[in-house]
Structures are given as C-alpha cells and as structure tokens.
Design a protein around this motif. Structure first.
Motif, PDB file in Angstrom:
ATOM      1  N   THR A  85       2.942 149.503  33.117  1.00  0.00           N
ATOM      2  CA  THR A  85       3.830 149.550  31.961  1.00  0.00           C
ATOM      3  C   THR A  85       4.104 151.008  31.626  1.00  0.00           C
ATOM      4  OG1 THR A  85       2.072 149.635  30.320  1.00  0.00           O
ATOM      5  CG2 THR A  85       2.804 147.430  31.022  1.00  0.00           C
ATOM      6  N   PRO A  86       5.203 151.297  30.939  1.00  0.00           N
ATOM      7  CA  PRO A  86       5.444 152.672  30.505  1.00  0.00           C
ATOM      8  C   PRO A  86       4.295 153.223  29.652  1.00  0.00           C
ATOM      9  CG  PRO A  86       7.452 151.416  30.300  1.00  0.00           C
ATOM     10  CD  PRO A  86       6.354 150.441  30.635  1.00  0.00           C
ATOM     11  N   LEU A  87       3.726 152.390  28.809  1.00  0.00           N
ATOM     12  CA  LEU A  87       2.614 152.847  27.978  1.00  0.00           C
ATOM     13  C   LEU A  87       1.434 153.279  28.845  1.00  0.00           C
ATOM     14  CD1 LEU A  87       1.476 153.295  25.174  1.00  0.00           C
ATOM     15  CD2 LEU A  87       0.743 150.902  25.161  1.00  0.00           C
ATOM     16  N   TYR A  88       1.122 152.511  29.877  1.00  0.00           N
ATOM     17  CA  TYR A  88       0.044 152.885  30.798  1.00  0.00           C
ATOM     18  C   TYR A  88       0.376 154.196  31.509  1.00  0.00           C
ATOM     19  CZ  TYR A  88      -2.870 153.070  34.913  1.00  0.00           C
ATOM     20  OH  TYR A  88      -3.712 153.503  35.889  1.00  0.00           O
ATOM     21  N   LEU A  89       1.600 154.319  32.006  1.00  0.00           N
ATOM     22  CA  LEU A  89       1.997 155.538  32.713  1.00  0.00           C
ATOM     23  C   LEU A  89       1.907 156.759  31.803  1.00  0.00           C
ATOM     24  CD1 LEU A  89       5.093 154.218  34.688  1.00  0.00           C
ATOM     25  CD2 LEU A  89       2.815 154.727  35.594  1.00  0.00           C
ATOM     26  N   LEU A  90       2.354 156.594  30.573  1.00  0.00           N
ATOM     27  CA  LEU A  90       2.314 157.702  29.619  1.00  0.00           C
ATOM     28  C   LEU A  90       0.878 158.099  29.316  1.00  0.00           C
ATOM     29  CD1 LEU A  90       3.945 159.614  27.824  1.00  0.00           C
ATOM     30  CD2 LEU A  90       3.887 157.867  26.050  1.00  0.00           C
ATOM     31  N   ALA A  91       0.033 157.119  29.057  1.00  0.00           N
ATOM     32  CA  ALA A  91      -1.363 157.390  28.712  1.00  0.00           C
ATOM     33  C   ALA A  91      -2.133 158.008  29.873  1.00  0.00           C
ATOM     34  CB  ALA A  91      -2.049 156.114  28.251  1.00  0.00           C
ATOM     35  N   SER A  92      -1.784 157.643  31.104  1.00  0.00           N
ATOM     36  CA  SER A  92      -2.548 158.112  32.260  1.00  0.00           C
ATOM     37  C   SER A  92      -1.987 159.388  32.880  1.00  0.00           C
ATOM     38  CB  SER A  92      -2.621 157.019  33.320  1.00  0.00           C
ATOM     39  OG  SER A  92      -1.339 156.739  33.823  1.00  0.00           O
ATOM     40  N   SER A  93      -0.897 159.918  32.351  1.00  0.00           N
ATOM     41  CA  SER A  93      -0.288 161.094  32.948  1.00  0.00           C
ATOM     42  C   SER A  93      -0.668 162.372  32.211  1.00  0.00           C
ATOM     43  CB  SER A  93       1.236 160.949  32.946  1.00  0.00           C
ATOM     44  OG  SER A  93       1.730 161.027  31.633  1.00  0.00           O
ATOM     45  N   ILE A  94      -0.536 163.477  32.902  1.00  0.00           N
ATOM     46  CA  ILE A  94      -0.716 164.788  32.271  1.00  0.00           C
ATOM     47  C   ILE A  94       0.320 164.950  31.180  1.00  0.00           C
ATOM     48  CG2 ILE A  94      -0.540 167.274  32.653  1.00  0.00           C
ATOM     49  CD1 ILE A  94      -1.645 166.768  35.474  1.00  0.00           C
ATOM     50  N   PHE A  95       1.535 164.449  31.440  1.00  0.00           N
ATOM     51  CA  PHE A  95       2.602 164.499  30.455  1.00  0.00           C
ATOM     52  C   PHE A  95       2.201 163.779  29.185  1.00  0.00           C
ATOM     53  CE2 PHE A  95       6.604 162.416  28.923  1.00  0.00           C
ATOM     54  CZ  PHE A  95       7.159 163.545  28.369  1.00  0.00           C
ATOM     55  N   GLY A  96       1.550 162.609  29.341  1.00  0.00           N
ATOM     56  CA  GLY A  96       1.086 161.839  28.187  1.00  0.00           C
ATOM     57  C   GLY A  96       0.049 162.592  27.400  1.00  0.00           C
ATOM     58  N   ALA A  97      -0.858 163.269  28.102  1.00  0.00           N
ATOM     59  CA  ALA A  97      -1.870 164.056  27.409  1.00  0.00           C
ATOM     60  C   ALA A  97      -1.223 165.189  26.626  1.00  0.00           C
ATOM     61  CB  ALA A  97      -2.871 164.609  28.429  1.00  0.00           C
ATOM     62  N   MET A  98      -0.196 165.806  27.192  1.00  0.00           N
ATOM     63  CA  MET A  98       0.502 166.878  26.468  1.00  0.00           C
ATOM     64  C   MET A  98       1.181 166.332  25.234  1.00  0.00           C
ATOM     65  SD  MET A  98       2.072 169.325  29.471  1.00  0.00           S
ATOM     66  CE  MET A  98       3.354 168.160  29.854  1.00  0.00           C
ATOM     67  N   CYS A  99       1.783 165.136  25.330  1.00  0.00           N
ATOM     68  CA  CYS A  99       2.470 164.531  24.187  1.00  0.00           C
ATOM     69  C   CYS A  99       1.474 164.217  23.076  1.00  0.00           C
ATOM     70  CB  CYS A  99       3.175 163.238  24.594  1.00  0.00           C
ATOM     71  SG  CYS A  99       4.616 163.499  25.628  1.00  0.00           S
ATOM     72  N   LEU A 100       0.296 163.741  23.459  1.00  0.00           N
ATOM     73  CA  LEU A 100      -0.704 163.371  22.462  1.00  0.00           C
ATOM     74  C   LEU A 100      -1.244 164.579  21.728  1.00  0.00           C
ATOM     75  CD1 LEU A 100      -2.647 160.650  24.469  1.00  0.00           C
ATOM     76  CD2 LEU A 100      -1.064 160.280  22.581  1.00  0.00           C
ATOM     77  N   TRP A 101      -1.327 165.720  22.404  1.00  0.00           N
ATOM     78  CA  TRP A 101      -1.888 166.915  21.779  1.00  0.00           C
ATOM     79  C   TRP A 101      -0.864 167.685  20.978  1.00  0.00           C
ATOM     80  CZ3 TRP A 101      -6.801 167.156  21.130  1.00  0.00           C
ATOM     81  CH2 TRP A 101      -7.638 166.529  22.045  1.00  0.00           C
ATOM     82  N   ASN A 102       0.417 167.423  21.151  1.00  0.00           N
ATOM     83  CA  ASN A 102       1.462 168.174  20.413  1.00  0.00           C
ATOM     84  C   ASN A 102       1.848 167.509  19.139  1.00  0.00           C
ATOM     85  OD1 ASN A 102       1.590 170.218  22.242  1.00  0.00           O
ATOM     86  ND2 ASN A 102       3.136 169.222  23.491  1.00  0.00           N
TER      87      ASN A 102
END
Length: 160
Positions: free
Chosen positions: A143-160
């Motif tokens: 799912t997009p949510l899984y891809l976002l959570a498991s990606s480096i990009f997702g980690a960057m989004c969560l920290w910003n």
C-alpha cells in the motif's frame, strides 16, 4: 497535435483542436498520447495545454501509454513528475482518473512516493480527495502507506 503538445505550442494546439474535426489518434514514442507528451514536458502554459486537450477529449486522461505489459496514464506521469497543478487540472476535468491504476496496480500516490515527490505526496494525502488510495495495494501487495513508512523518504517526511 503530438508535437504541438510536446513542445508546449498552445496556439498551434488550439488551432488544431478548433479546425480539425477528428485529428488523427496516432501515438508518439513509447505509445504515448498527446496528453502524455504535454504532461512529460516542462514548458510555460502546461496546465492550459492539458486543460485544452481535456476540454476537447476527456477520454485522453484514461488512455494508457507504454507496452501491453508495462503501461501508465497521464495522472501517474504527472504524479511522478511532481506536477500538482497538472493533477489538479486532470481532476477538474476527469475526477474518476484519481483511482486509475497502472500496469503494476499502482495509483498516483504509489508513484509519488516511489519518485520522492514531497509536494505531490502532501497534495495526494489531503483526506477529502485521496483517503481510499492510501490503503490500495499494488500488484506486490504494497500500500502507499506501507511504502511511505518503509522508505527513507517517509522517514524524512515524519521528521519534518
């Protein structure tokens, strides 16, 4: 028409649309339609060119480009390019294209995440428009949510 769309020659495109009752439907390289050509290019007036073509023929938003086994649509191309204004224009003319999948079962949100397009992911996650898409798995079950959570990009989004 393809060359006018690809080059961003809006005046030429409008002239073709206004004078030719049925312009040819031949595809360009990689079986791309004239709408794909416009979306791929970076030129001034892109949103207007896309709008002009969709006013002329809404079905262009739903046509695939690529081969029988590997194809995509204009909304996927715009999502991968981070072109929020084009996605907005596509949805104004063809709201149903929001749920379109490519040959890999991916929606526009999958593509935006794969391409690390923060502006597009932010736009697509607005709950009033895209809430169901976050849960749709692709052909691999992601799912997009899984891809976002498991990606480096997702980690960057969560920290910003």
């Amino acid at each position: 028409m393809y060359l006018a769309a690809e080059s961003g020659l809006r005046d030429a495109l409008v002239e073709i649309l206004n004078t030719c009752e049925q312009p040819t439907s031949s595809a360009g390289p990689l079986n791309r339609t004239r709408l794909h050509a416009a979306v791929i290019q970076e030129h001034k007036g892109l949103k207007e060119v896309v709008s002009d073509m969709l006013v002329w023929k809404r079905s262009l938003a739903f046509l695939p480009a690529g081969s029988d086994n590997d194809w995509t649509t204009a909304i996927h191309t715009a999502a991968g390019g981070g072109k929020v204004d084009v996605i907005h224009t596509l949805l104004n003319h063809c709201p149903d294209c929001r749920e379109m999948l490519d040959s890999n079962g991916r929606n526009a949100l999958h593509i935006a995440i794969f391409c690390s397009r923060a502006n597009m992911v932010s736009y697509l996650l607005k709950p009033t428009k895209w809430d169901k898409l976050i849960e749709d798995p692709d052909n691999d079950g992601n799912t997009p949510l899984y891809l976002l959570a498991s990606s480096i990009f997702g980690a960057m989004c969560l920290w910003n």
